[in-house]
Each structure stands twice: as structure tokens, then as C-alpha cells.
Design a protein around this motif. Structure first.
Motif, mmCIF file in Angstrom:
data_model
loop_
_atom_site.group_PDB
_atom_site.id
_atom_site.type_symbol
_atom_site.label_atom_id
_atom_site.label_comp_id
_atom_site.label_asym_id
_atom_site.label_seq_id
_atom_site.Cartn_x
_atom_site.Cartn_y
_atom_site.Cartn_z
ATOM 1 N N TRP A 38 -6.012 -29.042 23.176
ATOM 2 C CA TRP A 38 -7.166 -28.167 22.359
ATOM 3 C C TRP A 38 -5.780 -28.731 20.797
ATOM 4 O O TRP A 38 -4.876 -29.645 20.442
ATOM 5 N N TYR A 39 -6.243 -29.636 19.558
ATOM 6 C CA TYR A 39 -5.543 -29.851 18.458
ATOM 7 C C TYR A 39 -4.765 -29.406 17.980
ATOM 8 O O TYR A 39 -4.829 -28.310 17.696
ATOM 9 N N LYS A 40 -3.692 -30.631 17.444
ATOM 10 C CA LYS A 40 -2.752 -29.503 16.814
ATOM 11 C C LYS A 40 -2.769 -28.936 15.398
ATOM 12 O O LYS A 40 -4.349 -29.886 14.614
ATOM 13 N N ALA A 41 -2.512 -28.118 14.867
ATOM 14 C CA ALA A 41 -3.238 -28.318 13.357
ATOM 15 C C ALA A 41 -1.968 -28.549 12.491
ATOM 16 O O ALA A 41 -1.153 -29.377 12.516
ATOM 17 N N GLU A 42 -2.811 -28.999 11.618
ATOM 18 C CA GLU A 42 -2.833 -29.935 9.810
ATOM 19 C C GLU A 42 -3.047 -28.928 9.064
ATOM 20 O O GLU A 42 -4.246 -28.923 8.780
ATOM 21 N N GLY A 220 -7.325 -28.109 13.410
ATOM 22 C CA GLY A 220 -6.907 -27.556 14.214
ATOM 23 C C GLY A 220 -6.755 -26.286 15.357
ATOM 24 O O GLY A 220 -7.985 -25.738 15.243
ATOM 25 N N ASP A 221 -5.908 -25.774 15.951
ATOM 26 C CA ASP A 221 -6.197 -24.820 16.768
ATOM 27 C C ASP A 221 -6.424 -23.700 16.372
ATOM 28 O O ASP A 221 -4.758 -23.726 15.300
ATOM 29 N N ALA A 226 -2.023 -21.015 13.363
ATOM 30 C CA ALA A 226 -1.328 -19.392 12.091
ATOM 31 C C ALA A 226 0.885 -19.526 12.507
ATOM 32 O O ALA A 226 1.320 -19.291 11.883
ATOM 33 N N ASP A 227 1.215 -21.011 13.649
ATOM 34 C CA ASP A 227 2.047 -21.091 13.404
ATOM 35 C C ASP A 227 2.781 -22.184 12.328
ATOM 36 O O ASP A 227 4.046 -21.591 12.283
ATOM 37 N N ILE A 228 2.203 -23.002 12.085
ATOM 38 C CA ILE A 228 2.444 -23.363 10.962
ATOM 39 C C ILE A 228 2.446 -22.871 9.450
ATOM 40 O O ILE A 228 2.713 -23.111 8.124
ATOM 41 N N THR A 229 1.430 -22.305 9.691
ATOM 42 C CA THR A 229 1.269 -21.007 8.088
ATOM 43 C C THR A 229 2.628 -19.293 8.108
ATOM 44 O O THR A 229 2.364 -18.709 7.739
ATOM 45 N N SER A 230 3.250 -19.728 9.264
ATOM 46 C CA SER A 230 3.616 -18.216 9.157
ATOM 47 C C SER A 230 4.584 -17.712 8.226
ATOM 48 O O SER A 230 4.905 -16.974 8.132
ATOM 49 N N ASN A 246 -16.882 -18.590 23.750
ATOM 50 C CA ASN A 246 -16.273 -18.990 24.223
ATOM 51 C C ASN A 246 -14.966 -17.940 24.890
ATOM 52 O O ASN A 246 -14.631 -17.862 24.490
ATOM 53 N N PRO A 247 -15.298 -17.144 26.154
ATOM 54 C CA PRO A 247 -14.139 -16.406 26.671
ATOM 55 C C PRO A 247 -13.319 -16.509 26.523
ATOM 56 O O PRO A 247 -11.928 -16.208 26.434
ATOM 57 N N LYS A 248 -12.718 -18.511 26.777
ATOM 58 C CA LYS A 248 -11.726 -18.495 27.525
ATOM 59 C C LYS A 248 -11.137 -18.458 25.530
ATOM 60 O O LYS A 248 -9.132 -18.573 25.828
ATOM 61 N N ASN A 249 -11.418 -18.307 25.044
ATOM 62 C CA ASN A 249 -10.307 -18.817 23.522
ATOM 63 C C ASN A 249 -10.615 -17.174 22.790
ATOM 64 O O ASN A 249 -9.847 -17.539 21.543
ATOM 65 N N GLN A 250 -11.306 -16.204 23.155
ATOM 66 C CA GLN A 250 -11.269 -14.899 22.233
ATOM 67 C C GLN A 250 -9.634 -13.881 22.010
ATOM 68 O O GLN A 250 -9.799 -13.734 21.257
ATOM 69 N N GLN A 251 -8.927 -14.117 23.404
ATOM 70 C CA GLN A 251 -8.038 -13.679 23.336
ATOM 71 C C GLN A 251 -6.963 -14.295 22.243
ATOM 72 O O GLN A 251 -5.700 -13.991 21.621
ATOM 73 N N LYS A 252 -6.943 -16.028 22.323
ATOM 74 C CA LYS A 252 -6.791 -16.681 21.703
ATOM 75 C C LYS A 252 -7.194 -16.305 19.441
ATOM 76 O O LYS A 252 -6.227 -16.392 18.758
ATOM 77 N N LEU A 253 -8.177 -15.858 19.473
ATOM 78 C CA LEU A 253 -8.644 -15.603 18.904
ATOM 79 C C LEU A 253 -8.023 -14.775 18.110
ATOM 80 O O LEU A 253 -7.687 -13.929 16.494
ATOM 81 N N LEU A 254 -7.961 -13.230 18.779
ATOM 82 C CA LEU A 254 -6.952 -11.359 18.920
ATOM 83 C C LEU A 254 -5.659 -12.162 18.410
ATOM 84 O O LEU A 254 -5.187 -11.852 17.439
ATOM 85 N N ASN A 255 -4.993 -12.727 18.662
ATOM 86 C CA ASN A 255 -3.285 -13.350 18.515
ATOM 87 C C ASN A 255 -3.890 -14.043 17.175
ATOM 88 O O ASN A 255 -2.746 -13.576 16.630
ATOM 89 N N THR A 256 -4.825 -14.583 16.663
ATOM 90 C CA THR A 256 -4.209 -15.006 15.666
ATOM 91 C C THR A 256 -4.540 -14.156 13.976
ATOM 92 O O THR A 256 -4.084 -14.731 13.186
#
Length: 323
Positions: A38-42, A220-221, A226-230, A246-256
Motif C-alpha cells: 500500500w502507498y505511503k502516506a504524504e 496514501g494508506d 494516521a501515523d504521520i498526523t499523530s 474490501n473486507p481485508k481493509n475494514q479493520q484498517k478503517l476501524l483502526n484509523t
């Protein structure tokens, strides 16, 4: 920098008349791959290339009236057609257009199209809240695409982060749309049911500087964003539409959402009950929320039509202690 070389005309169709459904052919789009990078955030800035092309964006502009708020936005068909065959600097959009694809996992996530549930959120906000309520609030338009949700609350006086997976989408569509609203002269109702084109003032460097105090753009991802704007302030509201396909990304969405939502904040997740060909859907997403156990949620809006329904979920943090 690129310059448009085609003739332009104003498209008077409502942007939601030809809504795209985020339903994919599984033979074309394999979302089960575990090794996607996945793309890095910027952070993405408003550069001179965007400003140099502003006259073309104005010629392609139209107005969507939502309640007492006007949203100015470009008709993307012209720009996407040009990018597909003329712009090496926008490879993700060009790749998607050339392959006639709305989804290339890990490469392009559909941000150039206006998805159906976007209108659901706009109408929900306009119907249930006064626009004055959003003044001074912080918003995250997560997976913003063309940016209509963030632009709506920005036009209501909110501070907004626009986040989309693809930098191309931000620079060629989202940022131009925000600039159109910054430069808009006419207000709601002035061009409704009219063939007259919208009017815009010239944008000065000082205007952009003031805008960037209220609006930021990130590519980006989700989790990497979330990390670069912590260290940034958290959001009163997070708005996201059609991001659970995409079910594979749903936990990522919740974490964000968990990382970026303020203690008493509200997240609105708009989606379909099921996405053919990709496996995601609201009932399935609810099982992920339940297992995650950090959010309370409820359905605040739903369609009454038969078949594949659409709903808006409201999420709040369960335990705000220590947040």
C-alpha cells in the motif's frame, strides 16, 4: 505540468443521475492477495500546476445544491479522458481509465468517481442538522475521492482534512474542486435550473495561504495517514462513504477511525448492505465492529428500496477514558 488541449462544455446532468455502483468482477479484481504494498502516506500541497489549469476547471464546473449549501465541482469525464492518454505524471488514474476499471487493488481505489452513498450522507447532513452547527468543527473526509462531503462541511465553516488513497485524485480532482468553492461568486439557488455557467473570482496566493489554514490534503494508506498526523488534533466528525467494500481493509478503517476520532466524536460510515464481487457489506462490517469492541454503533439512515440497500452507520467510542 500538463495543459488540457480539448474543447470543453458544461455538463448539466446531476452528478448522481449516473451513479457508479462499487460492484466488481471478481475475475478482474482479486482482493484476496495478502502481499499488496500500500502507498505511503504524504501531505499534498496546492502547487502552481493546479493553479495554472484553474481556467479549465472553471469551464468544466457545475453546482450541486444540498439544502442551503452549494457545492461547486468539476465534471471529471473530460479530465479523465485527457489523463488517460496524455499525462505520464498521473499514472494511477491513467491506468484505471485505460483499463476501464473502478478498482485496481493497491493501485487505484475508485476516487475519481462519485459513488452512490455520497449523496446519502449529504442529504442526511442537510436534513438532520443546520449548516451553522458545523462552524468551527474539525472534519476528516476519509477516502474522500472528489471531496463532496468535505467540501459541504468546509462551505459550512468546518476545518477539513481530505484524505484519499491516490495522490492523482487529490491533485487533479479534489483540490480543484475545493478551489472552485473558494473562488465561487454565486450562492445557492443562483444557477439552479439555469443554463448559465457558475462565476468565479481569480485565486490569489494569499487566498491559498488562508485556505491551507483550514484545509489539508493527504494521500496514501489510511493507517499510514494516521501515523504521520499523530500529533494533529483529533476530529469531531469523520465522514466516509463506500469504503468497506474490501473486507481485508475494514479493520484498517476501524483502526484509523479510532486513532483520529475525538473522545466525543462521531463517525458516519455510509455503504451498501452488500458489494457483489468483492465480498464486503454492512452486515459483514458490523461483525468486524462487534469483534473489535471499541465502538458503539447504530443505523441512523437507510433506504426503503428492495434489493441491495444503503445505510449510514453512526460510530462512537465506547470507552473515552484515557483517549
Amino acid at each position: 505540468m500538463f495543459k488540457f488541449t480539448f474543447n470543453v462544455e458544461v455538463d448539466d446532468e446531476n452528478p448522481f443521475n449516473n451513479i457508479h455502483n462499487k460492484e466488481k468482477n471478481p475475475s478482474e479484481k482479486d482482493l484476496s492477495e495478502e502481499d499488496l504494498e500500500w502507498y505511503k502516506a504524504e501531505k499534498v500541497s496546492i502547487n502552481t500546476d493546479i493553479l495554472d489549469n484553474f481556467d479549465v476547471y472553471k469551464l468544466n464546473a457545475k453546482i450541486l445544491n444540498v439544502g442551503d449549501i452549494s457545492i461547486h465541482h468539476i465534471v471529471t469525464g473530460y479530465i479523465l479522458n485527457h489523463i488517460a492518454y496524455n499525462c505520464e505524471d498521473n499514472k494511477d488514474l491513467a491506468n484505471a481509465e485505460q483499463s476501464h476499471s473502478d478498482l485496481i487493488p493497491g493501485v487505484y481505489e475508485g476516487g475519481a468517481k462519485i459513488w452512490e452513498c455520497t449523496d446519502d450522507v449529504l442529504q442526511y447532513l442537510a436534513t438532520n442538522f443546520k449548516s451553522q452547527e458545523w462552524r468551527g468543527k474539525r472534519f476528516l473526509d476519509l477516502g474522500c475521492g472528489v471531496g463532496l462531503l468535505g467540501i459541504y462541511v468546509y462551505n459550512c465553516g468546518g476545518t477539513v482534512h481530505f484524505q484519499d488513497y491516490n495522490r492523482d485524485v487529490l491533485t487533479q480532482i479534489t483540490i480543484p474542486n475545493v478551489l472552485l468553492n473558494l473562488a465561487a461568486v454565486k450562492s445557492v439557488g443562483d444557477v439552479e435550473d439555469s443554463t448559465e455557467s457558475p462565476e468565479y473570482k481569480e485565486i490569489q496566493a494569499a487566498d491559498v495561504e488562508l485556505l491551507e489554514e483550514e484545509v489539508e490534503f493527504y494521500a496514501g494508506d489510511w493507517c499510514k495517514y494516521a501515523d504521520i498526523t499523530s500529533n494533529s488534533a483529533k476530529f469531531d466528525y469523520i465522514l466516509t462513504s463506500e469504503t468497506i467494500y474490501n473486507p481485508k481493509n475494514q479493520q484498517k478503517l476501524l483502526n484509523t477511525i479510532y486513532k483520529k476520532l475525538s473522545a466525543n466524536g462521531v463517525a458516519l460510515v455510509a455503504a451498501k448492505t452488500y458489494y457483489f464481487g468483492v465480498g464486503g457489506g454492512l452486515r459483514q462490517f458490523e461483525t468486524v465492529i462487534t469483534a473489535d469492541d471499541r465502538f458503539q454503533y447504530k443505523i441512523v439512515w437507510s433506504t426503503s428500496t428492495e434489493g441491495i440497500g444503503r445505510e449510514i452507520l453512526e460510530l462512537k467510542l465506547k470507552d473515552v477514558r484515557g483517549i
